[in-house]
Design an enzyme around this catalytic site. Structure first.
Site, PDB file in Angstrom:
ATOM      1  N   THR A   5      -4.016   5.201   7.418  1.00 51.01           N
ATOM      2  CA  THR A   5      -3.010   4.720   6.485  1.00 51.01           C
ATOM      3  C   THR A   5      -2.066   5.858   6.125  1.00 51.01           C
ATOM      4  OG1 THR A   5      -4.608   3.149   5.632  1.00 51.01           O
ATOM      5  CG2 THR A   5      -2.718   3.650   4.227  1.00 51.01           C
ATOM      6  N   CYS A  51       0.846  -1.193   0.000  1.00 48.72           N
ATOM      7  CA  CYS A  51       0.000   0.000   0.000  1.00 48.72           C
ATOM      8  C   CYS A  51       0.878   1.239   0.000  1.00 48.72           C
ATOM      9  CB  CYS A  51      -0.891  -0.011   1.244  1.00 48.72           C
ATOM     10  SG  CYS A  51      -1.811   1.513   1.474  1.00 48.72           S
ATOM     11  N   HIS A 104     -13.240   5.557  -3.378  1.00 47.59           N
ATOM     12  CA  HIS A 104     -12.182   4.789  -2.732  1.00 47.59           C
ATOM     13  C   HIS A 104     -12.329   3.282  -2.970  1.00 47.59           C
ATOM     14  CE1 HIS A 104      -8.667   4.744  -0.376  1.00 47.59           C
ATOM     15  NE2 HIS A 104      -9.190   4.135   0.668  1.00 47.59           N
ATOM     16  N   CYS A 122      -3.846   7.192  -1.745  1.00 45.72           N
ATOM     17  CA  CYS A 122      -5.147   7.231  -2.417  1.00 45.72           C
ATOM     18  C   CYS A 122      -6.224   7.886  -1.563  1.00 45.72           C
ATOM     19  CB  CYS A 122      -5.595   5.824  -2.784  1.00 45.72           C
ATOM     20  SG  CYS A 122      -4.441   4.977  -3.871  1.00 45.72           S
ATOM     21  N   GLU A 173      -6.343  -5.511   4.697  1.00 44.43           N
ATOM     22  CA  GLU A 173      -6.796  -4.194   4.255  1.00 44.43           C
ATOM     23  C   GLU A 173      -7.715  -4.323   3.045  1.00 44.43           C
ATOM     24  OE1 GLU A 173      -3.639  -1.314   3.272  1.00 44.43           O
ATOM     25  OE2 GLU A 173      -5.160  -0.457   1.935  1.00 44.43           O
ATOM     26  N   TYR A 177      -9.269   0.509  -4.984  1.00 46.41           N
ATOM     27  CA  TYR A 177      -8.651  -0.758  -4.610  1.00 46.41           C
ATOM     28  C   TYR A 177      -8.159  -1.589  -5.786  1.00 46.41           C
ATOM     29  CZ  TYR A 177      -8.826  -0.304   0.337  1.00 46.41           C
ATOM     30  OH  TYR A 177      -8.552   0.119   1.606  1.00 46.41           O
ATOM     31  N   GLU A 187       0.064   1.809   9.302  1.00 51.32           N
ATOM     32  CA  GLU A 187      -1.250   2.001   9.917  1.00 51.32           C
ATOM     33  C   GLU A 187      -1.045   2.588  11.309  1.00 51.32           C
ATOM     34  OE1 GLU A 187      -4.078   1.602   8.416  1.00 51.32           O
ATOM     35  OE2 GLU A 187      -3.329   0.636   6.596  1.00 51.32           O
TER      36      GLU A 187
END
Lengths: 496, 496, 496, 496
Positions: free
Chosen positions: C203, C112, C304, C116, C458, C308, C269
């Site tokens: 995040t 990740c 969102h 975003c 996630e 992904y 995180e």
């Protein structure tokens, strides 16, 4: 494979049925009110749509003759061998033997042979009437065993009748707009009771001799009149049978039969209407004991959900058909083909494993008979609501598109068109095109034709729809034990 | 839950191990060459990474004490009760009892307790050495039972050592660039043999007393030196153990232990190197009989693939943890939550059903012991390669995102930050935040931490990877029978 | 691959960030209160556990330099090119381009990259503040665009902060036992507001320059104080960051780094605590307009959930790793191996397809920016909650058991044990054993190690857990249309 | 919904077809040799089994009238609007518009409307003939566009004819025992060619005006005579059509039509035999260019595999039917019911997403037309081989057991039995029992009756069986890129 080629039969009512031929004879002359395609059909077993379902039931007699160890058992009630479908289980092995017999009959017929409901019903009632007696001194158990002993002596077929129409599903029987939407006692006489109502989705009803009528769900005190269990002869006055119409059922009317797929065997689903049917006291096994309705349903569904291992026998046929089709098409060696067959076998045996384990894990009821493990029975049935669809999909995959584009048998028989079809569908091997057609029509029959009803939709809904199993699994899973195990390993003290 | 709080122990080598405390004592002072994190660790059971795996093995002793009916059995070899892991099955019930014990131990430990390989190995060798004797008069069976009797007397742990490194998988042992890539006899002496090679993925090796070394696959005549079965003490000269490094294994080094997830229990995977290890003749149970290698592997995997019902015990823990987490989060009543728990239970019991059915369907070998059904064993294991992953996914679903964003225990213990975390993670109920943390760390441990190794990856690869089961299912499915059933129902004559 | 080998950097606060090196420089000297492993870490980017997450974020700058067409766009606000993560979409193509960039960054980092949320937040707020203005003349839109223009000018990282702790999930913010369980305005001053509360699962927070704080769910009128949207500098007084502890995170502290799996990149995180943080009016974009909270959440999750598709880039890496492992093991040609890779690709591209389709089907908001199709966004995300787990399972299948039994790098480096390990893990080809180890550690990292957090958990919970998507799918599916279609074809008249 | 209630039609051969009524008229008087149920049927559109397939095709004309933006486009060839099924794509939007139109027609008909093959064939041949011309100066492109322009002018239906019988699948065309098992040129004359062979699984052939005959697979140089592409009028001398027999097809012969399920619409599958059919040179678009056969097949399947988004339109109908059935049964509010509908929608939209993405990602061919992304097209179709089966299973779940036990319409019409059935199937609401029957028969029709052919089996095999997609996915996945990404992140140097 010509089930009608039977020897001379001398069976008369009251005689013991000793063969499939006797059984056929026993179905004649009953003058049942059976409605199908706008007609009242006088002798159902002569009707081309009904006949295959009679053949499937007859297979239960044939197997008992051919393999008595598998399909019969020694009855404690009459101290003689009886068809296993009429036997009260005396051990866990007896419960397991039912599963082995069911798989074999599925393999023999490729469809529903319709006799399990009765078997599961007598075993449920054997223990339940005993337990009711303990509390109520009703004498039901003695009545029930007395009746059952006579049925064993004559070797008759018992159908189980459980599913009421239910009307508005959010309401109890007494709350319905029409009190008849669940079967109930409408009159009590000195010598018996009068029942009214209907049972839907009745498997093999027209092919049976007796129906065991049972409530379909948990009842409340106000539902007392609906808490009724009776045995009724299939030919009793007041009964009307309406035969269901199923996918491709009229194919059975064709002459040559290739396009039927499975020329000999099919299931049977009937709506039965009870228009004030009188039942003498000796055949009344529950009347008003509403507290026991839920227990009866749970015992019955426990037996019956594991009886669905019969579908693994049907699964064996469809796997065999798919493998045979792949071989005829010349692709049996392709790795993806072999892999798909392994997947089909894996799913089929997974069902079998969960059913068999349920039976092996049987326990003894106070009445003396053995009952299978309920949690695993629900697991078995829940797998049955899923895997046959995937097996069917994979069978269609291996069958190829010809499964749904194949011309009909009249075209193959046509002197002009037939040779062209044979020319173009030849694979250049010694496999006759007719064999390819036959195996494709069998797969069609089992995945989107008449026996798809039994292999797919009945697998979904018979013995309770998927959600019914999930409710039972939730109840039987013992989550508090599992949570305690987790807390212990997580180091959580017992302060809650 | 404090496994180290043990009474005074007086056990000495040669004594019968009568308790978990004895067992721990028996592991001390062996001076094994065990390598981990750049060190040779002198007493593995004192190492924080190894200790949890010792605890898991010790549970097999504890259970035999606490529930002897479940975890011990009467041995025909020494006519005394023995731990069930050392017992040669004398009935189908014995085979089934193994499954029940395995599930229980999975529930107790939440991980791999490492003793099944040995149990399955002795049962395979019991019948195989007998069969080899019939053909070769080798005397292996007597040697084997004599050794086993002594192991039973002392109540020792046997590890099974099967998986060779294999080198280039397209080549046989003798074709490899290095002949040592499969374990082999490099020297034959009058009093024994010398073996060289390595075994990878050895479960619980360091926690065992004996290793049963066996070939890993079908062998050809030219592979004669690789057809070797020997028993070797874990402390034999020439053995080197290299401990595997696994996800989050160093968490076991923390003091308080909340973040370990499962503070007491874990599995163990080791690479074992045999640097010319001498084995006296009395511990040689096969030497050169290459024809029997495939049979041995098949018997072993048949037993062992059904031994994976242990994962349903671990599954019980993870289901319980997920249900507990949902309860702590206050969402236990949501219909989708209940439905996911049902799904987890359904998958878990489906595994159990196929394993149990395999065991119930056991048959007797000529040697007298009972062996489970091979097809259903493969079905069981194949389900194990799939369902734990879905169960784990659903557990993570119910756990919520906090599963992977939760601060570490040092932060919760920090006088400044800790109270803030407790404030913000409170649900306003009496559930301590620490309990939520503990249950989340347990789920983390089982789905992406140290015990995910046992619950997930070992479920995939232990006792053979998925494709190995598919090969066996293909062989055992009896497709020709199924095809014949289909042809019969399709009306295809037997002209082929 | 040495992200720290950077040129001399002269960036100073307020300067435009023109490179990854500038970006790193911008993170220094902020004196954030970041807590990890019991310490307040002064410069997070120097901490070995944090550094890989900085590298992943830095990749968003690198890509904009290396492939400006993909990762930058012309801003209408400042009439200059900006990083695409800071761009307000001006067309459907802009929305699609986000997806392409996200996939590419997933491929580059295998984790990740954390940027975003901010991108999706600014696009949601761009249209939402506009719509709020229409009703309320609040002036939020001008404030927001003014702030955003400056952020674009400086090329800063915006993190989005949405998820409150929520406490008891059955209660609204004001009903909680502690009013701080959702972020709220605790004081309104003439020059701004003071906010208190916490945001969990944040995040990349520590790697950002700004946080956009937004409400997490539909609010009622009584929740007015919780209807707050503000921009806060990451270094604002009153903010505390608690770093989460994740699977195998301490592996990043090893020196050589093979066992880390992915030596350079990881996610981040954090729990963020707002201890009365003052926000000047110019950075307040909502304060009290509770009616718009649900709409904001819906717009944000719509963007969102389709973001992904980044996981398909990560999926490309794991598919590549599995294929590479199979090649190293010498089994790349086996049909089941090839078939499993096809399955992985199929699942991965299915995710991509649904995300891409959502973006292509964008529509224009009154504010002028483009927003993707909500139904397909939910479909995309819902597939993301399922398929990565199956892809991960298949990757573990191809990786083999060595994945979880592999010794650690210290053992391979050990002069005595290392050569033995190299000998026994050799496949006799030119493939170095170290390469096999590296690829296995990468798969471990992504399926049960540190980046499993991003790839699996996630994927499940980010942008809303599975049930959140199902609720949205139910709302957006337009069932009444579908029912009408069915009735029409069934010949049911419109009397209802 | 009475498609036969048409205005007076004056259409004559050669006229432009301007309405569905014209279209019907255009099918009359062609004296095709169509064989079905042992007869040569003179006017297929009057045959009750054929008529529903004509209606489905006619819907493509109706939609062009009712929604010209959706179902027509401006042709560059004739500079006038044409039916979109005849249009050469001039942009990615054009490709996407095909998908939207296909979904809409699926919703309108609940079956296969049969016109996509032709649309995909003309687009494939438009670019392929152009490319062949570049290499060979064949002039095919001009011939093709000239023919197509005339077809556009008259607004005719083009069927695509690709699938040869193939005989022994392990052999090439020239290796077969009968050279006619693939269509080939048997004679070349100065004014044209003569072709012989057969095409199986021909969708909508009898309802078309022209057939575009194409090779079915990659060809070798020795297969030169099989590399033939021609346009043939459906009524050309030498053509014989044999209509396939499908599940429950004779239900269409009943009068009232409730039991048909979908009274108006069905698909059509025909075997076409070419008995030395002469084709004039102007309609020959390939003759001998064997090198281009594979390319043509790939282009066609790329278009066509994404055309299967039509099944999402059919899926809308079945989802609507299931939701309607649940509502009629009174269980629409049950959480498991709502959840199953969400799952059906999710699967259906997942298919749509992958198809739509493929179309959006179109690229331009040198000929000028646009072609969709091949990888995503295969993904789309592969999902189509799976999800409709699960959607169908869930629809049967919601339908309940009555789906397969429902009595036939003659019984409901029977004055004695009918009222009883109505009494017992009433739910006490205002929902007429007939509506419940209609919706159940529709679900039966789509899951195990006539339109199950289109929704299930054709979804599996149309445009290539599942394995064909897997082969393409393997080829298009670009594994070497993915492996390089993995090696980079694992830190493996580029020494290989």
């Amino acid at each position: 494979m010509d089930p009608e080629a039977q020897p001379q039969v001398t069976w008369r009512p009251g005689d013991r049925i000793t063969s499939a031929a006797d059984y056929r004879a026993s179905l004649r002359g009953r003058d049942l009110a059976v409605h199908l395609m706008g007609e009242r059909i006088s002798e159902p077993l002569d009707h081309p749509i009904v006949a295959p379902s009679v053949n499937a039931m007859a297979a239960t007699y044939e197997l008992a003759e051919d393999d008595p160890q598998l399909a019969s058992a020694e009855s404690d009630l009459i101290h003689a061998p009886v068809n296993r479908f009429l036997h009260v289980t005396g051990s866990a092995d007896d419960v397991v033997a039912q599963n082995r017999m069911q798989r074999r009959l599925g393999q023999m017929t490729g469809t529903c042979f319709q006799r399990c409901v009765g078997m599961d019903a007598i075993n449920s009632l054997f223990s339940l009437t005993y337990d009711v007696d303990q509390g109520t001194h009703s004498g039901y158990h003695a009545r029930f065993t007395s009746w059952l002993a006579e049925v064993q002596r004559q070797n008759l077929v018992i159908g189980g009748a459980m599913t009421d129409p239910k009307g508005d599903r959010s309401k109890s029987p007494t709350q319905q707009h029409d009190p008849d939407l669940f079967v109930r006692v409408v009159e009590r006489r000195s010598d018996g009771v009068v029942v009214r109502g209907a049972k839907v989705h009745q498997t093999g009803a027209v092919n049976s001799h007796w129906m065991l009528v049972m409530p379909t769900m948990r009842l409340a005190e106000s539902d007392r009149d609906y808490a009724v269990v009776v045995a009724v002869p299939v030919g009793a006055p007041g009964l009307t049978y309406v035969y269901g119409r199923q996918a491709s059922d009229t194919r059975a009317m064709s002459q040559q039969g290739i396009d039927v797929g499975n020329a000999c065997f099919a299931g049977q689903e009937v709506t039965v209407i009870f228009d004030d049917v009188f039942v003498p006291t000796e055949h009344v096994f529950m009347d008003g004991e509403w507290q026991y309705a839920a227990d009866l349903v749970e015992r019955f569904t426990s037996y019956h959900r594991r009886s669905y291992v019969c579908k693994t026998g049907v699964g064996d046929v469809i796997i065999g058909a798919a493998a045979q089709a792949a071989e005829y098409h010349g692709v049996a060696g392709a790795s993806h083909v072999k892999d798909k067959i392994v997947e089909m076998v894996h799913l089929n045996e997974t069902i079998y494993g969960s059913g068999l384990a349920s039976s092996f894990e049987s326990f003894q009821r106070p009445a003396g008979n053995f009952e299978n493990n309920g949690l695993l029975a629900n697991i078995c049935k829940h797998n049955v609501t899923r895997f046959p669809y995937e097996i069917g999909r994979l069978a269609q995959d291996l069958a190829g598109g010809l499964l749904v584009t194949l011309p009909g048998e009249e075209e193959f028989d046509d002197p002009e068109v037939g040779p062209l079809l044979d020319k173009y569908l030849s694979t250049g091997t010694e496999i006759p095109v007719e064999d390819r057609r036959r195996i494709l029509r069998l797969i069609e029959n089992m995945t989107m034709g008449r026996n798809a009803v039994g292999y797919l939709t009945e697998s979904l809904h018979g013995a309770g729809s998927p959600q019914a199993q999930r409710v039972q699994i939730a109840r039987q899973a013992d989550l508090s034990d599992k949570k305690a195990m987790a807390r212990r390993l997580a180091g959580i003290p017992d302060h809650h």
